[in-house]
Design a protein around this motif. Structure first.
Motif, mmCIF file in Angstrom:
data_model
loop_
_atom_site.group_PDB
_atom_site.id
_atom_site.type_symbol
_atom_site.label_atom_id
_atom_site.label_comp_id
_atom_site.label_asym_id
_atom_site.label_seq_id
_atom_site.Cartn_x
_atom_site.Cartn_y
_atom_site.Cartn_z
ATOM 1 N N LYS A 171 13.723 1.608 -1.364
ATOM 2 C CA LYS A 171 13.522 1.095 -2.718
ATOM 3 C C LYS A 171 12.239 0.277 -2.817
ATOM 4 N N TRP A 172 11.957 -0.523 -1.786
ATOM 5 C CA TRP A 172 10.787 -1.405 -1.805
ATOM 6 C C TRP A 172 9.539 -0.752 -1.218
ATOM 7 N N GLY A 173 9.623 0.509 -0.856
ATOM 8 C CA GLY A 173 8.436 1.220 -0.394
ATOM 9 C C GLY A 173 8.033 0.944 1.034
ATOM 10 N N LEU A 174 8.922 0.287 1.789
ATOM 11 C CA LEU A 174 8.612 0.033 3.194
ATOM 12 C C LEU A 174 8.893 1.258 4.058
ATOM 13 N N VAL A 175 9.766 2.119 3.571
ATOM 14 C CA VAL A 175 10.135 3.342 4.279
ATOM 15 C C VAL A 175 10.146 4.488 3.268
ATOM 16 N N GLN A 176 9.742 5.672 3.713
ATOM 17 C CA GLN A 176 9.857 6.868 2.887
ATOM 18 C C GLN A 176 10.659 7.924 3.637
ATOM 19 N N GLU A 177 11.333 8.800 2.877
ATOM 20 C CA GLU A 177 12.223 9.791 3.480
ATOM 21 C C GLU A 177 11.945 11.182 2.932
ATOM 22 N N GLN A 178 11.956 12.156 3.824
ATOM 23 C CA GLN A 178 11.843 13.551 3.422
ATOM 24 C C GLN A 178 12.684 14.403 4.368
ATOM 25 N N ASP A 179 13.607 15.172 3.806
ATOM 26 C CA ASP A 179 14.481 16.047 4.586
ATOM 27 C C ASP A 179 15.214 15.289 5.693
ATOM 28 N N ASN A 180 15.634 14.062 5.381
ATOM 29 C CA ASN A 180 16.388 13.227 6.318
ATOM 30 C C ASN A 180 15.563 12.774 7.534
ATOM 31 N N PHE A 181 14.243 12.790 7.382
ATOM 32 C CA PHE A 181 13.338 12.179 8.353
ATOM 33 C C PHE A 181 12.705 10.964 7.688
ATOM 34 N N TYR A 182 12.544 9.873 8.457
ATOM 35 C CA TYR A 182 12.058 8.615 7.897
ATOM 36 C C TYR A 182 10.743 8.206 8.560
ATOM 37 N N ALA A 183 9.859 7.620 7.741
ATOM 38 C CA ALA A 183 8.544 7.175 8.214
ATOM 39 C C ALA A 183 8.156 5.924 7.427
ATOM 40 N N PRO A 184 7.159 5.149 7.896
ATOM 41 C CA PRO A 184 6.705 3.996 7.122
ATOM 42 C C PRO A 184 6.254 4.409 5.724
ATOM 43 N N GLY A 185 6.567 3.575 4.738
ATOM 44 C CA GLY A 185 6.244 3.886 3.352
ATOM 45 C C GLY A 185 4.931 3.287 2.890
ATOM 46 N N PRO A 186 4.595 3.495 1.614
ATOM 47 C CA PRO A 186 3.290 3.051 1.095
ATOM 48 C C PRO A 186 3.080 1.545 1.138
ATOM 49 N N LEU A 187 4.149 0.764 0.991
ATOM 50 C CA LEU A 187 3.963 -0.685 1.077
ATOM 51 C C LEU A 187 3.553 -1.112 2.480
ATOM 52 N N SER A 188 3.949 -0.335 3.489
ATOM 53 C CA SER A 188 3.536 -0.619 4.866
ATOM 54 C C SER A 188 2.018 -0.511 5.009
ATOM 55 N N VAL A 189 1.424 0.434 4.279
ATOM 56 C CA VAL A 189 -0.037 0.578 4.300
ATOM 57 C C VAL A 189 -0.693 -0.670 3.739
ATOM 58 N N GLN A 190 -0.145 -1.194 2.630
ATOM 59 C CA GLN A 190 -0.707 -2.415 2.052
ATOM 60 C C GLN A 190 -0.569 -3.598 3.003
ATOM 61 N N LEU A 191 0.570 -3.678 3.684
ATOM 62 C CA LEU A 191 0.763 -4.754 4.669
ATOM 63 C C LEU A 191 -0.249 -4.647 5.793
ATOM 64 N N ALA A 192 -0.449 -3.422 6.286
ATOM 65 C CA ALA A 192 -1.412 -3.212 7.373
ATOM 66 C C ALA A 192 -2.817 -3.577 6.925
ATOM 67 N N TRP A 193 -3.190 -3.181 5.714
ATOM 68 C CA TRP A 193 -4.522 -3.510 5.188
ATOM 69 C C TRP A 193 -4.687 -5.021 5.101
ATOM 70 N N GLY A 194 -3.665 -5.693 4.580
ATOM 71 C CA GLY A 194 -3.741 -7.142 4.466
ATOM 72 C C GLY A 194 -3.852 -7.819 5.817
ATOM 73 N N PHE A 195 -3.113 -7.302 6.795
ATOM 74 C CA PHE A 195 -3.183 -7.893 8.140
ATOM 75 C C PHE A 195 -4.578 -7.719 8.727
ATOM 76 N N ASP A 196 -5.132 -6.501 8.628
ATOM 77 C CA ASP A 196 -6.458 -6.236 9.184
ATOM 78 C C ASP A 196 -7.520 -7.150 8.586
ATOM 79 N N HIS A 197 -7.364 -7.510 7.323
ATOM 80 C CA HIS A 197 -8.397 -8.282 6.645
ATOM 81 C C HIS A 197 -8.183 -9.789 6.712
ATOM 82 N N THR A 198 -7.022 -10.232 7.154
ATOM 83 C CA THR A 198 -6.768 -11.670 7.161
ATOM 84 C C THR A 198 -6.378 -12.222 8.528
ATOM 85 N N SER A 199 -6.154 -11.361 9.515
ATOM 86 C CA SER A 199 -5.670 -11.842 10.803
ATOM 87 C C SER A 199 -6.711 -12.731 11.480
#
Length: 252
Positions: free
Chosen positions: A58-86
């Motif tokens: 629901k919050w975009g942290l995980v995405q699902e397709q055909d019962n397989f799960y992977a990091p979702g689009p919000l994870s990309v934003q978190l990663a971008w923020g970490f790279d730029h502020t760490s």
């Protein structure tokens, strides 16, 4: 590989943290993961697993397709923020770039996350034959130069507890690793060859926010055949780079 690898250790996690555990397993897997495998790695019943996956989707942290799960689009934003502020990454990058250029080998920045060593940042060698980790890759804290350099500089009680959990019942291996960690603390770096990836030699040295407070480690990794005649040079350069990063971190 350890013979126990066929039976994954299921972490003991508080009920309130199970959603975070599910997310961390998906993030570390490196490719879409099936529910069956996710159930195996988390130790959660399928109904409980789906209950934790629902808000993550629901919050975009995980995405699902055909019962397989992977990091979702919000994870990309978190990663971008970490790279730029760490703070750690930004202070380590200049020395990592210089070390990679000076030695012609790949250099990674590694930290401890939940009993794993995780690659925060990577500067790849420009040579056609090179060794490197992908950012975000992780493995247990008991294997390889990167892991051992980080593990050795955690509080000793915490490090001993991790060793006991990851090598449970393997008394000889526990004794050997504890002696190795003591030597790493004394000499200030760890070296390994082929412990994580075949044919890869690595040296890792800790970086500190201030004396006694380790932030992580930087690791230089190279094909073993190319490092064979240069080990002392590569060790000295890595230790010096780690010391310079620590000096920079201590100023703030």
């Amino acid at each position: 590989m350890n013979s126990a690898a066929s039976t994954p250790q299921v972490p003991v996690v508080a009920t309130s943290e199970r959603s975070l555990m599910v997310l961390s397993v998906i993030a570390r897997h490196g490719k879409p993961i099936a529910v069956r495998k996710l159930k195996e790695l988390t130790g959660l019943p399928q109904s409980t697993l789906y209950r934790h996956l629902l808000p993550l989707k629901k919050w975009g942290l995980v995405q699902e397709q055909d019962n397989f799960y992977a990091p979702g689009p919000l994870s990309v934003q978190l990663a971008w923020g970490f790279d730029h502020t760490s703070y750690l990454v930004s202070n380590a990058q200049p020395e990592m770039l210089q070390l990679a250029k000076k030695c012609g080998e790949s250099v990674g920045l590694m930290v401890a996350v939940n009993d794993q060593v995780t690659c925060l940042d990577m500067v790849d060698s420009e040579q056609s034959l090179r060794c490197s980790f992908s950012k975000g890759r992780s493995h247990p804290l008991s294997r390889g130069a990167s892991a051992k350099a980080v593990l050795a500089h955690l509080p000793i009680a915490m490090a001993d507890n991790i060793v006991q959990r990851q090598l449970h019942g393997q008394d000889d291996d526990i004794t050997r690793l504890q002696k190795e960690l003591a030597a790493i603390r004394t000499q200030g770096y760890a070296v390994s060859e082929g412990e994580v990836d075949w044919g890869v030699w690595g040296v890792s040295a800790p970086v500190f926010y201030k004396p006694g407070q380790a932030a992580g480690a930087i690791t230089l990794m190279a094909p073993a055949i190319r490092a064979e005649e240069r080990q002392r040079e590569l060790i000295a350069a890595t230790v010096q780079a780690a010391a310079t990063i620590s000096e920079r971190l201590s100023l703030f």
